[in-house]
Each structure stands twice: as C-alpha cells, then as structure tokens.
Design a protein around this motif. Structure first.
Motif, short mmCIF file in Angstrom:
data_model
loop_
_atom_site.label_atom_id
_atom_site.label_comp_id
_atom_site.label_asym_id
_atom_site.label_seq_id
_atom_site.Cartn_x
_atom_site.Cartn_y
_atom_site.Cartn_z
N ALA A 1 0.81 -1.21 0.00
CA ALA A 1 0.00 0.00 0.00
C ALA A 1 0.85 1.27 0.00
O ALA A 1 0.48 2.27 -0.61
CB ALA A 1 -0.94 0.01 1.20
N TYR A 2 1.98 1.23 0.69
CA TYR A 2 2.79 2.44 0.81
C TYR A 2 4.08 2.40 0.01
O TYR A 2 4.90 3.31 0.11
CB TYR A 2 3.11 2.70 2.29
CG TYR A 2 1.90 3.17 3.04
CD1 TYR A 2 1.46 4.48 2.94
CD2 TYR A 2 1.15 2.29 3.82
CE1 TYR A 2 0.33 4.91 3.61
CE2 TYR A 2 0.02 2.71 4.49
CZ TYR A 2 -0.38 4.02 4.38
OH TYR A 2 -1.50 4.44 5.03
N HIS A 3 4.26 1.37 -0.80
CA HIS A 3 5.44 1.28 -1.65
C HIS A 3 5.45 2.46 -2.61
O HIS A 3 4.40 2.84 -3.13
CB HIS A 3 5.42 -0.05 -2.42
CG HIS A 3 6.68 -0.31 -3.16
ND1 HIS A 3 6.90 0.14 -4.44
CD2 HIS A 3 7.81 -0.95 -2.79
CE1 HIS A 3 8.09 -0.24 -4.83
NE2 HIS A 3 8.66 -0.90 -3.84
N PRO A 4 6.62 3.06 -2.83
CA PRO A 4 6.67 4.18 -3.77
C PRO A 4 6.07 3.77 -5.13
O PRO A 4 6.37 2.72 -5.66
CB PRO A 4 8.17 4.46 -3.91
CG PRO A 4 8.75 3.95 -2.63
CD PRO A 4 7.91 2.76 -2.25
N GLY A 5 5.19 4.60 -5.63
CA GLY A 5 4.56 4.33 -6.90
C GLY A 5 3.27 3.55 -6.81
O GLY A 5 2.61 3.30 -7.82
N SER A 6 2.88 3.15 -5.59
CA SER A 6 1.62 2.40 -5.45
C SER A 6 0.45 3.34 -5.73
O SER A 6 0.52 4.55 -5.49
CB SER A 6 1.50 1.79 -4.07
OG SER A 6 1.25 2.79 -3.11
N VAL B 1 0.86 11.39 -0.77
CA VAL B 1 1.95 11.64 0.17
C VAL B 1 3.22 11.96 -0.60
O VAL B 1 3.42 11.51 -1.72
CB VAL B 1 2.19 10.44 1.12
CG1 VAL B 1 1.00 10.19 2.02
CG2 VAL B 1 2.51 9.18 0.35
N THR B 2 4.07 12.73 0.04
CA THR B 2 5.35 13.06 -0.57
C THR B 2 6.30 11.87 -0.43
O THR B 2 6.02 10.94 0.34
CB THR B 2 6.00 14.29 0.11
OG1 THR B 2 6.30 13.94 1.46
CG2 THR B 2 5.08 15.50 0.07
N ASP B 3 7.41 11.90 -1.15
CA ASP B 3 8.41 10.83 -1.02
C ASP B 3 8.92 10.74 0.41
O ASP B 3 9.14 9.65 0.93
CB ASP B 3 9.57 11.06 -1.98
CG ASP B 3 9.19 10.81 -3.43
OD1 ASP B 3 8.16 10.14 -3.67
OD2 ASP B 3 9.93 11.27 -4.32
N GLU B 4 9.11 11.88 1.03
CA GLU B 4 9.60 11.91 2.42
C GLU B 4 8.58 11.26 3.37
O GLU B 4 8.95 10.47 4.23
CB GLU B 4 9.85 13.36 2.86
CG GLU B 4 10.42 13.49 4.25
CD GLU B 4 10.68 14.93 4.64
OE1 GLU B 4 10.28 15.30 5.75
OE2 GLU B 4 11.27 15.68 3.83
N GLU B 5 7.30 11.58 3.18
CA GLU B 5 6.26 10.97 4.01
C GLU B 5 6.17 9.47 3.76
O GLU B 5 6.02 8.69 4.70
CB GLU B 5 4.91 11.63 3.73
CG GLU B 5 4.81 13.05 4.23
CD GLU B 5 3.59 13.78 3.70
OE1 GLU B 5 3.09 14.65 4.43
OE2 GLU B 5 3.13 13.48 2.58
N SER B 6 6.29 9.08 2.51
CA SER B 6 6.27 7.66 2.17
C SER B 6 7.42 6.93 2.83
O SER B 6 7.25 5.83 3.38
CB SER B 6 6.33 7.48 0.65
OG SER B 6 6.34 6.12 0.31
N ASP B 7 8.61 7.52 2.81
CA ASP B 7 9.77 6.92 3.46
C ASP B 7 9.55 6.78 4.96
O ASP B 7 9.91 5.76 5.56
CB ASP B 7 11.03 7.75 3.21
CG ASP B 7 11.51 7.68 1.78
OD1 ASP B 7 11.08 6.78 1.03
OD2 ASP B 7 12.33 8.54 1.39
#
Length: 74
Positions: free
Chosen positions: A35-40, A47-53
């Motif tokens: 669900a939270y993998h980048p590009g999902s 969400v931003t890349d930072e939030e995803s990380d």
C-alpha cells in the motif's frame, strides 16, 4: 482529528488486533508494504516521497517489533 503517523501504535500501523497471530502480522505487513510502496496507487499523489519513506520506516519498525515475542510483550 487525524493522527500523525508517528502517533500510531504498531498495531494501528499494520491494522491488526493485539491478539494477531504471526501469520496475520506477516500478511498485514505485506499488505502495508504494498500500500505504501513508492509508486503504489494507494499513495500516488497523496503523500510526498519523504512521508512515504517515513511510513515505510515505521511499518518496518512495527513488523520487527511485533514478530519478536519478547519485543512484542514489552
């Protein structure tokens, strides 16, 4: 009011009950990763890349803790 990700407990992060079996925790962990993998699609544009990380890091931390019976008990 919406809770910040850092305020979620491990059970909330993985969306499992406190009585969840190791198999249920594993399945919830896999679902959270996808669900939270980048590009999902679930996180695309939300969400931003930072939030995803940050979310991915918390998910990893939750899984590492809940899969270990001693750490889970603490």
């Amino acid at each position: 009011m919406i809770k910040k990700i850092e305020d979620w407990n491990y059970y909330e992060l993985l969306d499992v009950e406190r009585t969840a079996s190791p198999e249920e925790i594993w399945q919830a962990y896999q679902a959270a990763l996808s669900a939270y993998h980048p590009g999902s699609l679930a996180s695309y544009g939300l969400v931003t890349d930072e939030e995803s990380d940050q979310v991915m890091s918390r998910i990893q931390e939750a899984y590492q803790t809940l899969r270990d019976p001693a750490m889970r008990k603490a």
